[in-house]
Design a protein around this motif. Structure first.
Motif, PDB file in Angstrom:
ATOM      1  N   ARG A  54       0.953  -1.167  -0.073  1.00 39.31           N
ATOM      2  CA  ARG A  54      -0.185   0.118   0.103  1.00 39.31           C
ATOM      3  C   ARG A  54       0.847   1.378  -0.057  1.00 39.31           C
ATOM      4  N   LEU A  55       2.117   1.093  -0.085  1.00 41.15           N
ATOM      5  CA  LEU A  55       3.071   2.254  -0.108  1.00 41.15           C
ATOM      6  C   LEU A  55       3.209   2.946  -1.707  1.00 41.15           C
ATOM      7  N   LEU A  56       2.739   4.212  -1.515  1.00 47.47           N
ATOM      8  CA  LEU A  56       2.713   4.881  -2.896  1.00 47.47           C
ATOM      9  C   LEU A  56       3.419   6.018  -3.049  1.00 47.47           C
ATOM     10  N   PHE A  57       4.025   6.478  -3.940  1.00 43.16           N
ATOM     11  CA  PHE A  57       4.481   7.843  -4.295  1.00 43.16           C
ATOM     12  C   PHE A  57       3.542   8.806  -4.302  1.00 43.16           C
ATOM     13  N   GLY A  58       3.805   9.870  -3.522  1.00 47.60           N
ATOM     14  CA  GLY A  58       3.073  11.035  -3.683  1.00 47.60           C
ATOM     15  C   GLY A  58       3.494  12.029  -4.567  1.00 47.60           C
ATOM     16  N   LYS A  59       2.992  13.201  -4.765  1.00 46.09           N
ATOM     17  CA  LYS A  59       3.440  14.160  -5.632  1.00 46.09           C
ATOM     18  C   LYS A  59       4.523  14.880  -5.258  1.00 46.09           C
ATOM     19  N   GLY A  60       4.936  14.804  -4.131  1.00 48.63           N
ATOM     20  CA  GLY A  60       6.097  15.166  -3.312  1.00 48.63           C
ATOM     21  C   GLY A  60       6.484  16.563  -3.580  1.00 48.63           C
ATOM     22  N   ILE A  61       7.415  16.972  -4.571  1.00 49.31           N
ATOM     23  CA  ILE A  61       7.971  18.132  -4.791  1.00 49.31           C
ATOM     24  C   ILE A  61       7.085  18.954  -5.640  1.00 49.31           C
ATOM     25  N   SER A  62       6.222  18.405  -6.229  1.00 48.39           N
ATOM     26  CA  SER A  62       5.217  19.314  -6.910  1.00 48.39           C
ATOM     27  C   SER A  62       3.835  19.561  -6.135  1.00 48.39           C
ATOM     28  N   GLU A  63       3.807  19.182  -5.161  1.00 49.05           N
ATOM     29  CA  GLU A  63       2.690  19.433  -4.198  1.00 49.05           C
ATOM     30  C   GLU A  63       2.968  19.450  -2.777  1.00 49.05           C
ATOM     31  N   ASP A  64       2.919  20.875  -2.343  1.00 46.89           N
ATOM     32  CA  ASP A  64       3.227  20.804  -0.695  1.00 46.89           C
ATOM     33  C   ASP A  64       2.451  20.271   0.134  1.00 46.89           C
TER      34      ASP A  64
END
Length: 188
Positions: A54-64
């Motif tokens: 269930r571990l997913l990559f988030g938008k990270g650098i492009s979304e605060d």
């Protein structure tokens, strides 16, 4: 015109001897135009440390409002919030309050020491936060494994991560600056 993300595919076979986790993940990584290859590969390190279906990559650098990686339970609650880099204390607190566990994967060479000195006092108050540092030479070596289509193996044992492809291997020795009271993973 906005620049588009570069897409990478990774088949990542994980053998985590500490957690007894043995699984192969087929991952798609979107490299943001302002993200370095080194940082993108460190997202793979973070994924490997906490690997779960269930571990997913988030938008990270492009979304605060989203972390670099996160994991939700079946009822939608955030179980894990993962940040890369040198987040400020405000972001550490937000991650700690929104998720059951937080992980910071700090990198950047000598600036990590200064950053940790600045946020350490506040971070120590957050019982569900783990902070891990990666040495600059190790993250740079990891970047050499990057290809648009990767087949990587990672073995985690005795606090080390061994990443390898068909031609070379890289050893990562994460430095635990702070462990959560009940961490999701250990590096022993």
């Amino acid at each position: 015109m906005a620049l588009k993300a570069t897409i990478y595919k990774a088949e990542l076979a994980i053998a985590d001897m500490t957690r007894h986790y043995y699984q192969t993940h087929n991952l798609t990584l979107a490299q943001h135009p302002s993200e370095t290859i080194e940082r993108m590969m460190l997202r793979l390190v973070a994924f490997t440390l906490c690997a779960d279906e269930r571990l997913l990559f988030g938008k990270g650098i492009s979304e605060d409002s989203e972390p670099d990686l996160w994991q939700h339970n079946l009822s939608g609650e955030i179980e894990l919030w993962v940040e890369l880099g040198l987040p400020d204390e405000k972001l550490l607190r937000r991650a700690s309050h929104r998720a059951k566990q937080g992980l910071v994967l700090a990198y950047g060479g000598t600036v990590v020491d200064k950053w940790w000195k600045d946020v350490q006092k506040g971070a120590q108050e957050l019982n569900n936060l783990t902070v891990v540092a990666i040495k600059a030479d190790e993250s740079a070596a990891l970047a050499t494994l990057c290809q648009r289509s990767m087949q990587l193996q990672c073995t985690i044992q005795e606090g080390q991560l061994w990443f390898a492809d068909n031609q070379q291997s890289v050893v990562i020795n994460p430095i635990v600056l702070k462990a959560a009271t009940s961490p999701l993973f250990t590096l022993e």
